[in-house]
Design a protein around this motif. Structure first.
Motif, PDB file in Angstrom:
ATOM      1  N   TYR A  60       0.838  -1.276  -0.108  1.00  0.00           N
ATOM      2  CA  TYR A  60      -0.082   0.144  -0.100  1.00  0.00           C
ATOM      3  C   TYR A  60       1.126   1.355   0.126  1.00  0.00           C
ATOM      4  CZ  TYR A  60      -2.882  -3.835   1.220  1.00  0.00           C
ATOM      5  OH  TYR A  60      -3.617  -4.907   1.241  1.00  0.00           O
ATOM      6  N   GLY A  61       2.254   1.028   0.816  1.00  0.00           N
ATOM      7  CA  GLY A  61       2.775   2.395   0.816  1.00  0.00           C
ATOM      8  C   GLY A  61       3.698   2.404  -0.538  1.00  0.00           C
ATOM      9  N   ASN A  62       3.880   1.232  -0.972  1.00  0.00           N
ATOM     10  CA  ASN A  62       4.451   1.500  -2.478  1.00  0.00           C
ATOM     11  C   ASN A  62       3.508   1.956  -3.689  1.00  0.00           C
ATOM     12  OD1 ASN A  62       6.951  -0.023  -1.740  1.00  0.00           O
ATOM     13  ND2 ASN A  62       5.667  -2.031  -1.551  1.00  0.00           N
ATOM     14  N   VAL A  63       2.264   1.757  -3.622  1.00  0.00           N
ATOM     15  CA  VAL A  63       1.394   2.218  -4.422  1.00  0.00           C
ATOM     16  C   VAL A  63       1.260   3.735  -4.238  1.00  0.00           C
ATOM     17  CG1 VAL A  63      -0.967   2.575  -5.204  1.00  0.00           C
ATOM     18  CG2 VAL A  63       0.167   0.093  -4.643  1.00  0.00           C
ATOM     19  N   VAL A  64       0.996   4.350  -2.865  1.00  0.00           N
ATOM     20  CA  VAL A  64       0.867   5.651  -2.739  1.00  0.00           C
ATOM     21  C   VAL A  64       2.295   6.483  -3.028  1.00  0.00           C
ATOM     22  CG1 VAL A  64       0.311   7.393  -1.098  1.00  0.00           C
ATOM     23  CG2 VAL A  64      -0.666   5.197  -1.030  1.00  0.00           C
ATOM     24  N   LEU A  65       3.398   6.053  -2.584  1.00  0.00           N
ATOM     25  CA  LEU A  65       4.635   6.690  -2.912  1.00  0.00           C
ATOM     26  C   LEU A  65       5.037   6.736  -4.403  1.00  0.00           C
ATOM     27  CD1 LEU A  65       6.785   5.040  -0.060  1.00  0.00           C
ATOM     28  CD2 LEU A  65       6.290   7.576  -0.338  1.00  0.00           C
ATOM     29  N   ALA A  66       4.650   5.614  -5.027  1.00  0.00           N
ATOM     30  CA  ALA A  66       4.900   5.846  -6.480  1.00  0.00           C
ATOM     31  C   ALA A  66       4.181   6.911  -7.202  1.00  0.00           C
ATOM     32  CB  ALA A  66       4.576   4.339  -7.257  1.00  0.00           C
ATOM     33  N   GLY A  70      -5.150  14.387  -9.710  1.00  0.00           N
ATOM     34  CA  GLY A  70      -6.045  15.447  -8.968  1.00  0.00           C
ATOM     35  C   GLY A  70      -6.959  14.633  -7.901  1.00  0.00           C
ATOM     36  N   ILE A  71      -8.023  15.356  -7.708  1.00  0.00           N
ATOM     37  CA  ILE A  71      -8.998  14.972  -6.620  1.00  0.00           C
ATOM     38  C   ILE A  71      -9.410  13.525  -6.919  1.00  0.00           C
ATOM     39  CG2 ILE A  71     -11.058  15.475  -5.535  1.00  0.00           C
ATOM     40  CD1 ILE A  71     -10.556  18.386  -5.592  1.00  0.00           C
ATOM     41  N   GLU A  72      -9.695  13.309  -8.057  1.00  0.00           N
ATOM     42  CA  GLU A  72     -10.357  11.878  -8.442  1.00  0.00           C
ATOM     43  C   GLU A  72      -9.248  10.997  -8.177  1.00  0.00           C
ATOM     44  OE1 GLU A  72     -11.920  11.866 -12.332  1.00  0.00           O
ATOM     45  OE2 GLU A  72     -13.622  13.172 -11.944  1.00  0.00           O
ATOM     46  N   ASP A  73      -8.174  11.063  -8.469  1.00  0.00           N
ATOM     47  CA  ASP A  73      -7.021  10.280  -8.290  1.00  0.00           C
ATOM     48  C   ASP A  73      -6.725  10.007  -6.791  1.00  0.00           C
ATOM     49  OD1 ASP A  73      -6.114  10.088 -11.378  1.00  0.00           O
ATOM     50  OD2 ASP A  73      -5.979  12.225 -10.985  1.00  0.00           O
ATOM     51  N   PHE A  74      -6.668  11.066  -6.123  1.00  0.00           N
ATOM     52  CA  PHE A  74      -6.435  11.154  -4.729  1.00  0.00           C
ATOM     53  C   PHE A  74      -7.464   9.983  -4.083  1.00  0.00           C
ATOM     54  CE2 PHE A  74      -7.739  12.795  -0.293  1.00  0.00           C
ATOM     55  CZ  PHE A  74      -6.125  12.424   0.343  1.00  0.00           C
ATOM     56  N   ARG A  89      -8.229   4.462  -1.281  1.00  0.00           N
ATOM     57  CA  ARG A  89      -8.314   3.230  -0.944  1.00  0.00           C
ATOM     58  C   ARG A  89      -7.275   2.482  -0.364  1.00  0.00           C
ATOM     59  NH1 ARG A  89     -11.321   0.884  -5.989  1.00  0.00           N
ATOM     60  NH2 ARG A  89     -11.493  -0.997  -4.827  1.00  0.00           N
ATOM     61  N   MET A  90      -6.293   2.892  -0.888  1.00  0.00           N
ATOM     62  CA  MET A  90      -4.822   1.983  -0.341  1.00  0.00           C
ATOM     63  C   MET A  90      -4.749   2.312   1.034  1.00  0.00           C
ATOM     64  SD  MET A  90      -4.077   0.389  -3.085  1.00  0.00           S
ATOM     65  CE  MET A  90      -5.666   0.180  -3.248  1.00  0.00           C
ATOM     66  N   HIS A 117      -1.825  19.696   0.057  1.00  0.00           N
ATOM     67  CA  HIS A 117      -1.544  20.131  -1.149  1.00  0.00           C
ATOM     68  C   HIS A 117      -2.935  20.561  -2.112  1.00  0.00           C
ATOM     69  CE1 HIS A 117       0.677  21.183  -4.789  1.00  0.00           C
ATOM     70  NE2 HIS A 117       0.083  20.289  -5.332  1.00  0.00           N
ATOM     71  N   LEU A 118      -3.977  19.704  -2.039  1.00  0.00           N
ATOM     72  CA  LEU A 118      -5.164  19.923  -3.178  1.00  0.00           C
ATOM     73  C   LEU A 118      -6.114  20.479  -2.400  1.00  0.00           C
ATOM     74  CD1 LEU A 118      -5.477  15.844  -4.048  1.00  0.00           C
ATOM     75  CD2 LEU A 118      -4.544  17.956  -5.524  1.00  0.00           C
ATOM     76  N   GLY A 119      -5.590  21.129  -1.119  1.00  0.00           N
ATOM     77  CA  GLY A 119      -6.622  22.030  -0.267  1.00  0.00           C
ATOM     78  C   GLY A 119      -7.950  21.284   0.214  1.00  0.00           C
ATOM     79  N   LEU A 120      -7.559  19.918   0.618  1.00  0.00           N
ATOM     80  CA  LEU A 120      -8.651  19.055   1.264  1.00  0.00           C
ATOM     81  C   LEU A 120      -8.635  19.170   2.788  1.00  0.00           C
ATOM     82  CD1 LEU A 120      -8.476  16.046  -1.259  1.00  0.00           C
ATOM     83  CD2 LEU A 120     -10.005  18.079  -1.477  1.00  0.00           C
ATOM     84  N   SER A 121      -9.298  20.266   3.199  1.00  0.00           N
ATOM     85  CA  SER A 121      -8.917  20.558   4.600  1.00  0.00           C
ATOM     86  C   SER A 121      -9.436  19.504   5.513  1.00  0.00           C
ATOM     87  CB  SER A 121      -9.699  21.818   5.087  1.00  0.00           C
ATOM     88  OG  SER A 121     -11.153  21.721   4.654  1.00  0.00           O
ATOM     89  N   ALA A 122     -10.471  18.736   5.134  1.00  0.00           N
ATOM     90  CA  ALA A 122     -10.917  17.625   5.980  1.00  0.00           C
ATOM     91  C   ALA A 122     -10.121  16.223   5.872  1.00  0.00           C
ATOM     92  CB  ALA A 122     -12.502  17.466   5.809  1.00  0.00           C
TER      93      ALA A 122
END
Length: 611
Positions: free
Chosen positions: A364-370, A385-389, A394-395, A440-445
């Protein structure tokens, strides 16, 4: 520093390819391995995890004497050879010489260049021959086979071609050499340049010799333009360039997959049965490749890989498997190709890899770090962007759910499950990077949500992964053993390299895992007994830890030692015997080539010092 005693050197006899004096060619669709005598000993088609139509590296099927899985150009009376890559390319040149002053030059490459606005990378390899001195007398032996050497091809011929027909696909050799000489393996005098084009059962357009020359010129130009765009360190540039090209050859531009190595079943040590099929995309290994190429400003590989990675992430339910086929295949069932005796007789030859069934939570870390850089890098054609985030969240959820549950670990132990500290570490990294991306994306929650989860995992690693009695982090929660994966803590930002806990862990690892100048993955016996060879990337991780700890001179000396262990073309396999420093394991190993890039970037003097 106290070290474990060296084991006796292994018996390295029994194979002309001992030491792996091999070069690779490829075009990001397929690849081939060629030895120092210009024999093609390994080539899988129609892609890198496909059927090895040339497989003599892993033995020849005695039941098929005329289909033994190789392609050679033999110089009568040959006594020596020379081999090199053309500068900054994947074009390989071999010169064969005899004692009478005759010499032949063999140039091998896989076409790769821009054509009609897109990348042209056909399933084809080109061999160009020319007399270099005297009038050399040569024999061409072209002996493909199918189904891992079990099936001979049906052979047909035309005026300028030979067809090798297999059960699922056919190969066509187009050449200006005498077809009869090729089929009969007749020795003949080489007086003028010859070209051989081996690929799909299609007729190349135009005369084959000028076409091959044009393909070579375009391919050279393509590779040199690619390397020219790399942001190189000041020192060790040729080593870095060769490593970067090699990593690129381990990618599939069609799907974005990155394979761990181009071979199967090259043993980690002679007679050990530690023979694995590495021609698949491990999410762990691919992350390290992407990170290394990104450090050279080569972000195209990351862009291609992200398409593969997102398809993978969508497949995750209760967990994510750690390895996939080049075409996103999830079933990689392991079997034995018993008709092949194995590298230098050291079988078995395995096809497939049981790791696709494993639970390995570091994934899971390998996916997010990549993927992390893709949210910040404004050079990319498509920034995440936000959709990718949301997809990568999920990871993160899986990472938080699984960080304290047993798994096979990054070393893929087949019959033992523990809560591995390195797996929990990478679960922490997944949550930590998601918090940074959310900010970075401004997703404050979402930022505090992932920050809190990262803090929970950090506390578990610091409390349960630390052994106060031994004064170091340990391989698993509550354990006493050590493994080299602990050296990744500074790499992923868990602790700085000079943190007291890292320094004491480094001392313990030196005592337990270091043999001579090299580092083992772990010291405890596994399913196959005690390891016999050092895992090369672990030595690179150790080198990096030395540099981060302020022991830069030691790190530079160790790097120079590792560079001296490369084969004659600057390539590394997976493993090294610490005493003989002989290469073992699958080849070329992306982990090891990544280590070259990372070490050079970290240790090189700055450009400002000389410019």
């Amino acid at each position: 520093m106290a070290q474990q005693p060296l084991t006796p050197p292994p018996d390295l006899s029994g194979g002309r390819h001992a030491g792996l004096p091999l070069g690779i060619i490829g075009n990001c669709s397929f690849s081939a391995l060629i030895d120092e005598r210009a024999e093609v000993v390994w080539a899988c088609m129609p892609r890198v995890d496909g059927d090895p139509v040339f497989h003599s590296l892993l033995g020849r099927n005695a039941a098929l004497p005329q289909a033994q899985g190789y392609w050679s150009v033999e110089l009568e009376g040959q006594t020596r050879s020379e081999q090199r890559y053309l500068d900054n390319t994947a074009v390989l040149v071999t010169v064969l010489r005899d004692d009478a002053g005759n010499a032949v030059e063999i140039t091998d490459f896989a076409p790769r260049f821009r054509l009609h606005g897109r990348q042209f990378r056909p399933l084809a390899m080109v061999r160009r021959l020319r007399p270099l001195a005297g009038v050399p007398r040569i024999t061409v032996r072209l002996r493909p086979a199918f189904n891992y050497g079990a099936l001979p091809p049906a052979v047909t011929q035309g005026s300028n071609h030979v067809r090798y027909v297999g059960p699922e696909f056919s190969l066509r050799l187009t050449t200006n050499a005498p077809i009869g000489y090729v089929l009969a393996e007749t020795a003949f005098m080489l007086r003028e340049p010859l070209a051989f084009h081996l690929g799909p059962d299609e007729t190349p357009e135009g005369a084959i010799e000028p076409l091959s020359r044009d393909f070579q010129e375009r391919t050279e130009s393509e590779w040199r333009e690619w390397t020219r765009r790399l942001a190189l360190p000041l020192e060790w540039q040729s080593a870095v360039i060769r490593a970067a090209i090699t990593l690129k050859l381990c990618t599939s531009e069609e799907t974005g997959a990155i394979v761990a190595a181009l071979t199967t079943s090259l043993p980690e040590a002679p007679g050990s049965a530690r023979n694995w099929d590495y021609r698949y995309c491990w999410l762990r290994d691919a992350f390290f490749v992407v990170r290394a190429l990104n450090s050279l400003s080569e972000v195209e590989t990351m862009e291609h890989y992200l398409g593969f990675l997102q398809n993978v992430a969508l497949s995750a339910n209760s967990h994510l498997q750690p390895v996939f086929g080049v075409g996103l295949e999830t079933q990689l069932s392991e079997r034995i190709a018993s008709q092949l005796s194995g590298f230098a007789g050291h079988g078995p030859v395995r096809v497939g890899n049981q790791a696709h069934e494993h639970i390995q939570h570091d994934v899971y870390g390998n996916v997010v770090l990549a993927a992390a850089q893709s949210f910040f890098d404004e050079r990319l054609l498509r920034r995440s962007g936000i959709e990718d985030f949301a997809l990568y969240e999920r990871m993160g959820e899986l990472a938080f759910h699984h960080y304290h549950t047993p798994d096979a670990g990054m070393w893929e132990l087949r019959h033992r499950a523990r809560v591995h500290t390195s797996s929990a570490l990478m679960c922490w990294a997944a949550c930590d990077r998601l918090a940074r991306i959310a900010a970075h994306l401004g997703l404050s929650a979402r930022e505090p949500y992932w920050r809190k989860r990262a803090e929970v995992i950090r506390a578990a690693v610091e409390n349960e992964g630390w052994n106060a009695e031994l004064n170091c982090y340990v391989e698993s929660f509550g354990g006493r053993d050590l493994d080299a994966g602990l050296l990744l803590m500074p790499e992923v930002g868990f602790h700085p390299g000079n943190h007291p806990r890292i320094l004491s862990t480094l001392t313990a690892i030196e005592h337990k895992l270091k043999r001579g100048a090299h580092l083992f993955r772990y010291h405890a016996p596994d399913d196959f007994g005690a390891p016999e060879t050092a895992f090369t990337v672990c030595t690179f991780w150790y080198l990096d830890a030395l540099a981060r700890a302020g022991r830069r001179d030691e790190a530079r000396a160790l790097f120079e030692n590792l560079l001296s262990c490369r084969n004659h073309l600057g390539l590394l396999s997976e493993d090294l015997h610490p005493q003989s420093q002989q290469l073992w394991g699958n080849f070329p190993q992306t982990y090891s080539m990544v280590g070259i890039i990372n070490a050079a970037v970290r240790l090189s003097r700055d450009w400002e010092e000389v410019v």
